[in-house]
Write an enzyme that holds these catalytic residues in place. Structure first.
Site, PDB file in Angstrom:
ATOM      1  N   CYS A 183      40.042  14.686   2.749  1.00  0.00           N
ATOM      2  CA  CYS A 183      38.761  15.375   2.947  1.00  0.00           C
ATOM      3  C   CYS A 183      37.646  14.666   2.191  1.00  0.00           C
ATOM      4  O   CYS A 183      37.779  14.391   0.993  1.00  0.00           O
ATOM      5  CB  CYS A 183      38.877  16.817   2.473  1.00  0.00           C
ATOM      6  SG  CYS A 183      37.335  17.732   2.653  1.00  0.00           S
ATOM      7  N   CYS A 187      34.576  18.143  10.969  1.00  0.00           N
ATOM      8  CA  CYS A 187      35.382  18.693   9.862  1.00  0.00           C
ATOM      9  C   CYS A 187      35.724  17.614   8.852  1.00  0.00           C
ATOM     10  O   CYS A 187      36.178  16.546   9.210  1.00  0.00           O
ATOM     11  CB  CYS A 187      36.722  19.228  10.363  1.00  0.00           C
ATOM     12  SG  CYS A 187      36.588  20.333  11.718  1.00  0.00           S
TER      13      CYS A 187
END
Ligand code: SAH
Length: 363
Positions: free
Chosen positions: A118, A338
């Site tokens: 991430c 995302c």
């Protein structure tokens, strides 16, 4: 210092007004002006008594984070970068779909959990957002998107899936969500507000009691060994503990299933045997799967699974009776997909520096 009314849920504003001798219906009026009409100027709230407007001007304000930039993607996705002070900015993304408009809201400046795939994690962590900064994202987006020709709000759904781990900023996130649900504010149903978590089990148990909205859980791996690596909070709350909490959550949830998010990382968690293991893991829990093709960022060390691998993975889950969706990659031309929300984070954990020191595993 003036009180920022954007920090208050309706019960809090009722208390605040009562303490000043103002009637409950006044608090409701102000709530509607601020959140439904997007009004920040007390003088424009024409049906309030003049004396109340004067009092509010003297002691209160509606302070929304300032807009730094707004961007629009070719596919209709929009992204706003909002100034939250001292060199920090957070991102909010609007995703239009045929039957709904979804706003993806951030809860923290950066993130303290170190999920390896991430890019927000890579930015490090600065601080929690206040209630005003969280609800301010919906306030901004609502004001800029407006209503449909049928006079319905363009933003029909909210997902707490932006920067940060929402359950790590529990009080402010729950407060902001209660404003999203309030009929005097945004009036969204619990089914239309989704909180996504990497699995902070004690906070998840509290949420079940305090504000049970729809739940998404970032699973990403079918066993503890792999999840310990990809989602390190798993070392504290392993899969068995997390799945038991999901089961308890469903007793109060507005939907009768949990959505498991599963990022598709080439060669890491996307093989047929991972799918088989996943089926065995969640067999007893009512759930759906949302497969998220990995969105790359510089020096991530990962690659997105091929379309063939994603299809094969999906078919194995479907053959076992699970409902599976594959998240469309939206807004990637403006880095709004995302795991790509990076905002502007003045990292207090010095993680950025740690990462720069690490040898990159990229080719
Ligand atoms: N902290 C919360 C909210 C983030 S939601 C959570 O972990 O659930 C964003 C979703 O996108 C999470 O499922 C997250 O794991 C996933 N994600 C993060 N980085 C990604 C990337 N690079 N590509 C695809 N999905 C990613």
């Amino acid at each position: 210092m003036k009180t920022n009314l954007l920090d208050f849920s309706l019960p809090q504003l009722l208390d605040h007004f009562a303490a000043q001798g103002e009637k409950p219906f006044r608090a409701k009026q102000v709530m509607r002006w601020v959140h439904q009409m997007g009004e920040a100027d007390f003088d424009a709230m024409t049906d309030l008594a003049k004396s109340l407007r004067e009092k509010l001007n003297a002691n209160a304000e509606v302070k929304v984070p300032a807009l730094i930039t707004g961007q629009a993607s070719d596919d209709g996705t929009r992204k706003w970068l909002l100034d939250v002070g001292t060199g920090n900015g957070v991102e909010t993304v609007f995703i239009p779909e045929d039957d709904r408009g979804t706003l993806c809201v951030s809860s923290q400046v950066g993130c303290a959990l170190d999920c390896t795939f991430c890019s927000t994690a890579r930015q490090g962590f600065n601080r929690n957002l206040s209630t005003a900064e969280i609800i301010g994202q919906l306030w901004w987006a609502n004001k800029s998107m407006g209503v449909t020709p049928k006079n319905e709000r363009v933003i029909s759904n909210v997902v707490m899936m932006g920067m940060g781990e929402p359950l790590a900023n529990y009080d402010n996130v729950v407060n902001a969500m209660s404003i999203m649900l309030d009929d005097h504010a945004y009036g969204l149903s619990r089914r239309r507000v989704t909180l996504s978590t990497s699995g902070l089990v004690p906070a998840l148990d509290r949420l079940r009691e305090d504000c049970p909205v729809a739940l998404a859980v970032s699973l990403h791996a079918p066993n503890d060994t792999l999840r310990d690596e990809l989602v390190p909070i798993n070392q504290k709350y392993p899969l068995r503990t997390l799945l038991a909490a999901c089961e308890r959550y469903l007793e109060k949830a507005p939907r009768d299933f949990v959505t498991f998010e599963y990022v598709m990382l080439d060669g890491v968690n996307d093989r047929p045997h991972h799918a088989q293991e996943l089926i065995a893991l969640v067999r007893d829990l009512p759930c759906k799967f949302n497969l998220i093709p990995f969105n790359p960022f510089p020096n991530s060390g990962y690659a997105r699974s091929s379309n063939n691998s994603i299809r094969a993975f999906r078919e194995i889950l479907q053959a076992a009776g699970f409902v599976v969706t594959v998240r469309k990659t939206r807004g990637d031309d403006i880095d709004a997909a995302c795991g790509q929300l990076a905002g502007k984070v003045q990292d207090k954990t010095r993680r950025t520096i740690q990462w720069q020191d690490r040898p990159t595993t990229d080719a």
